[in-house]
Write a protein that holds these residues in place. Structure first.
Motif, PDB file in Angstrom:
ATOM      1  N   ASP A 122       0.829  -1.200   0.000  1.00 13.64           N
ATOM      2  CA  ASP A 122       0.000   0.000   0.000  1.00 13.64           C
ATOM      3  C   ASP A 122       0.867   1.255   0.000  1.00 13.64           C
ATOM      4  N   GLU A 123       1.923   1.241   0.805  1.00 13.39           N
ATOM      5  CA  GLU A 123       2.796   2.408   0.909  1.00 13.39           C
ATOM      6  C   GLU A 123       3.586   2.635  -0.374  1.00 13.39           C
ATOM      7  N   ALA A 124       3.968   1.534  -1.045  1.00 10.02           N
ATOM      8  CA  ALA A 124       4.787   1.640  -2.257  1.00 10.02           C
ATOM      9  C   ALA A 124       3.953   1.748  -3.527  1.00 10.02           C
ATOM     10  N   GLY A 125       2.630   1.653  -3.402  1.00 11.77           N
ATOM     11  CA  GLY A 125       1.775   1.727  -4.581  1.00 11.77           C
ATOM     12  C   GLY A 125       1.793   0.464  -5.416  1.00 11.77           C
ATOM     13  N   LEU A 126       2.011  -0.685  -4.785  1.00 11.50           N
ATOM     14  CA  LEU A 126       2.025  -1.976  -5.478  1.00 11.50           C
ATOM     15  C   LEU A 126       0.684  -2.666  -5.315  1.00 11.50           C
ATOM     16  N   GLU A 127       0.431  -3.654  -6.166  1.00  6.89           N
ATOM     17  CA  GLU A 127      -0.899  -4.263  -6.222  1.00  6.89           C
ATOM     18  C   GLU A 127      -1.197  -5.198  -5.059  1.00  6.89           C
ATOM     19  N   SER A 128      -0.183  -5.888  -4.547  1.00  5.05           N
ATOM     20  CA  SER A 128      -0.452  -6.935  -3.558  1.00  5.05           C
ATOM     21  C   SER A 128       0.771  -7.205  -2.708  1.00  5.05           C
ATOM     22  N   ALA A 129       0.564  -8.023  -1.675  1.00  8.04           N
ATOM     23  CA  ALA A 129       1.685  -8.455  -0.841  1.00  8.04           C
ATOM     24  C   ALA A 129       2.693  -9.240  -1.663  1.00  8.04           C
ATOM     25  N   LEU A 130       2.211 -10.023  -2.643  1.00  5.48           N
ATOM     26  CA  LEU A 130       3.113 -10.801  -3.486  1.00  5.48           C
ATOM     27  C   LEU A 130       4.010  -9.889  -4.319  1.00  5.48           C
ATOM     28  N   GLU A 131       3.437  -8.816  -4.877  1.00  2.00           N
ATOM     29  CA  GLU A 131       4.250  -7.875  -5.647  1.00  2.00           C
ATOM     30  C   GLU A 131       5.296  -7.209  -4.750  1.00  2.00           C
ATOM     31  N   ALA A 132       4.901  -6.873  -3.529  1.00  2.00           N
ATOM     32  CA  ALA A 132       5.853  -6.277  -2.589  1.00  2.00           C
ATOM     33  C   ALA A 132       6.961  -7.271  -2.238  1.00  2.00           C
ATOM     34  N   ALA A 133       6.601  -8.540  -2.052  1.00  2.00           N
ATOM     35  CA  ALA A 133       7.598  -9.565  -1.734  1.00  2.00           C
ATOM     36  C   ALA A 133       8.587  -9.726  -2.880  1.00  2.00           C
ATOM     37  N   ARG A 134       8.068  -9.724  -4.126  1.00  2.00           N
ATOM     38  CA  ARG A 134       8.973  -9.810  -5.277  1.00  2.00           C
ATOM     39  C   ARG A 134       9.953  -8.628  -5.276  1.00  2.00           C
TER      40      ARG A 134
END
Length: 705
Positions: free
Chosen positions: A428-440
């Motif tokens: 949410d903070e980085a403007g990414l779609e999901s937790a999976l995208e953040a993990a990548r």
């Protein structure tokens, strides 16, 4: 007891009492069947125990004070091995006490005594900027503030003493230091490396008059370069009380548990007895990372490659080093927390990207990882101990590398939902779609940081990483190693069987090692061999005095040389008899290898060095894989490899039999670490349980022979 008696009793403690034990401590160690190594890391304390030819490991959370976790780890390993701690024959230990004191500025209240007019050397330092283009860059504050830096009227040049020190002035200084309640004193007089007469007088009077440890530069580092010598001596004084307290308590508690006194890993990659490191505390910096490199050199054969890139990813940081011709590369030009330390140490590059490193978003919206870490408490969110910030370990959980059934350290179960929640907030903070995208993103950013560190020790030093093999260890290293190798075009990754606790295992294989150095500063063509041999005789006597077995000790001699006019040196080996032609030939070759050219210029011999090594005994352990190793499968994500997610077979690493062949994608779990074999990589288990991964010619189905 009156006040004078009490003061006299205390005065004996720091230096005289330690020296009184020097003869007693030199007992030659016997061949040991039951040995234990304990390495304290930022998040976990690792234990490796060998009982005959069995290897038993354990991993427990690091504690404060550290000795509590050390003793708990020993108890747990002994319980698993079904032995009593009193049956242990030898105990080796690596710790983070000194480096923590430097990083956290938690060392002793230290005073510096120096030559009149030179008390600001420690603060002025060098003209080098921490960041060349940062106009607001700041150097770290000196360990000793100006009000605790004292000057004495004396003058020594490279030719000897020109103005003797006044003993009465030093006695008055001792009285002032007592009133200021300092906890340690560093003495560093101008040119004391060339003639230590004045510094010896100052040191002796202060040791007689103070109840605190006194570190003298001619004992810590008898080498020129005023700032670096002052910095190294000050570091020694700054961490010495903490080392003395910690090692003293550990020795006492080990004795109470009927465990042998610990032998301590030094930064140079050799172990030493407790009293030696209490005298020379600065040698314990980077103790743990050095043990890991020693373990890699002892367990992995580098005969058919240019060398090994050791990659140790733990909870708070990743450490990278090189091993060539079976030996860890060393340096005398290191910094910790911006503080120069010139004592010999294994050449380790550290970056703040470990399993517990926290992911965050900077002011520009870019995803960053580290250097701040969650540590052991509260730890990553997935530990379920109250941590809420996303870490690299949490990203690995979301990617599927660490499963919900995985028990870290063989005991700690994971809170997968907490890991997803932490990465969701980051997304949410980085403007990414999901937790999976953040993990990548976290996985890729952490890998990019570690790849740059590997390039720093290979490409930037004239080595082609493609000609090396990567040796991965630490709790998180085997999870990331193949991805790093892909980015560097390295074809082979090696994960030793005790990879999750290799630093602890390396302690069992370590030699004893002691170093001495002295500046001579002579033109090679004009040097008198007899004079150099006399210096070498003194250096050899110094290092042999610390060896537990003088007869078994192997002595190596070296010289730091440079072309006339240069401001840096290269170290080359020296034969038993000083041969100027051989030294020159070796220096030219070393210079060409390091910088791509050699010159027809005169050479200077700057420093002479001696190292005494008492060889250790590498433990022999058997591998007992049963062959029934498949645990099941789960979906895992491999960023940058195409199709995601992929069904990935999970194996029990310890149950894989010798000769077993694994094709990626696969995950190999152990109690202390997890290894990821990505798509297009193969793995094979060797006779000793070592896993060798290599790039597959083409992607095949997962198989096991």
């Amino acid at each position: 007891m009156n006040e004078t008696d009490a003061r006299d009793e205390r005065i004996e403690t720091p230096d005289e009492q330690i020296n009184a034990n020097r003869t007693e401590r030199r007992a030659t160690p016997e061949t040991d069947d039951t040995r234990i190594g304990v390495d304290v890391g930022g998040t976990f304390t690792d234990v490796a125990l060998t009982v005959d030819d069995r290897l038993v490991t354990a991993k427990v959370p690091t504690t404060d004070p550290q000795q509590l976790g050390v003793l708990e780890g020993i108890r747990k390993a002994c319980e698993r091995a079904s032995i009593d701690p009193g049956e242990i024959d030898a105990f080796a230990h690596a710790m983070t006490v000194s480096v923590n004191a430097l990083l956290e500025r938690g060392g002793a209240k230290t005073a510096l005594v120096t030559t009149e007019g030179f008390r600001d050397v420690l603060e002025i330092g060098r003209q080098n900027r921490p960041d060349l283009y940062d106009l607001e860059a700041e150097k770290p504050d000196p360990l000793v503030p100006r009000q605790r830096r004292y000057e004495v009227a004396e003058r020594t040049t490279t030719d000897g003493v020109e103005r003797a020190v006044d003993p009465d002035e030093i006695r008055d200084l001792a009285a002032s230091l007592r009133e200021s309640d300092v906890e340690a004193v560093a003495v560093c007089l101008l040119h004391a490396y060339a003639d230590s007469e004045n510094e010896q007088v100052v040191t002796e009077i202060l040791r007689e008059g103070l109840a605190v440890p006194v570190s003298a530069s001619h004992e810590v580092l008898a080498e020129f370069r005023e700032f670096e010598r002052t910095s190294t001596t000050t570091v020694d004084a700054y961490v010495r009380p903490a080392i003395d307290r910690y090692v003293g308590r550990l020795v006492d508690e080990a004795e109470d548990a009927e465990i042998p006194a610990p032998r301590i890993m030094q930064a140079n990659g050799g172990i030493a007895d407790p009293e030696t490191v209490r005298e020379h505390a600065v040698t314990t910096t980077l103790s743990g990372p050095a043990a890991g490199v020693v373990g890699a050199a002892a367990t992995v054969d580098d005969a058919d490659v240019e060398g090994l890139v050791t990659f140790d990813m733990g909870g708070t940081s990743s450490d990278v080093s090189l091993v060539r011709d079976g030996q860890a590369e060393r340096t005398t030009d290191a910094e910790i927390a911006g503080l120069p330390i010139r004592t010999p140490m294994v050449d380790v590059n550290t970056v703040g990207a470990g399993g517990g490193s926290i992911a965050w978003v900077d002011a520009g919206g870019a995803l960053r990882v580290g250097p701040r870490s969650s540590g052991a408490e509260p730890g990553p969110a997935c530990y379920g101990r109250g941590g809420t910030e996303p870490t690299v370990t949490d990203a690995n959980v979301v990617l599927g590398y660490i499963g919900p059934e995985t028990a870290l350290g063989g005991e700690m179960t994971l809170d997968v939902e907490a890991a997803h929640d932490a990465l969701e907030r980051l997304a949410d903070e980085a403007g990414l779609e999901s937790a999976l995208e953040a993990a990548r993103g976290v996985y890729r950013v952490a890998n990019a940081t570690m790849t740059r560190t590997i390039r720093a020790v290979t490409v930037e030093r004239g080595h082609d990483p493609r000609e090396f093999a990567v040796v991965a260890f630490g709790g998180a290293g085997p999870m990331h190693a193949a991805a790093l190798a892909d980015s560097l075009e390295v074809d082979r990754v090696v994960v030793p069987r005790p990879g999750g606790v290799l630093s602890a295992f390396g302690l069992l294989a370590a030699d004893e090692s002691y170093d001495a150095v002295r500046t001579v500063g002579v033109d090679l063509n004009r040097a008198e061999p007899a004079e150099l041999e006399s210096v070498y005789d003194d250096l050899v006597a110094d290092v042999l005095a610390d060896a537990s077995d003088r007869d078994a000790a192997e002595v190596e001699r070296a010289a730091d040389c440079r072309y006339a006019g240069q401001s840096f040196e290269l170290t080359v080996p020296v034969d038993e008899s000083f041969d100027a032609d051989a030294v020159a030939e070796r220096f030219h070759a070393a210079h060409e290898q390091a910088y791509g050219y050699a010159m027809d210029e005169s050479l200077e011999v700057v420093n002479l060095r001696a190292t005494a090594t008492v060889p250790g005994t590498e433990p022999t352990v058997r591998h007992e894989g049963t062959g029934d190793a498949r645990l099941g499968s789960r979906d895992a994500h491999f960023p940058g490899t195409g199709v995601e997610p992929r069904e990935t077979t999970v194996y029990d690493r310890d149950r894989l039999a010798s000769g077993a062949s694994i094709s990626g994608p696969a995950i190999l779990e152990q109690a202390e670490s997890t290894t990821v074999v990505p798509p297009n990589w193969d793995g094979e288990i060797l006779a000793d349980g070592t896993l060798v991964m290599s790039r597959a010619a083409n992607e095949t189905e997962v198989s096991e022979r």
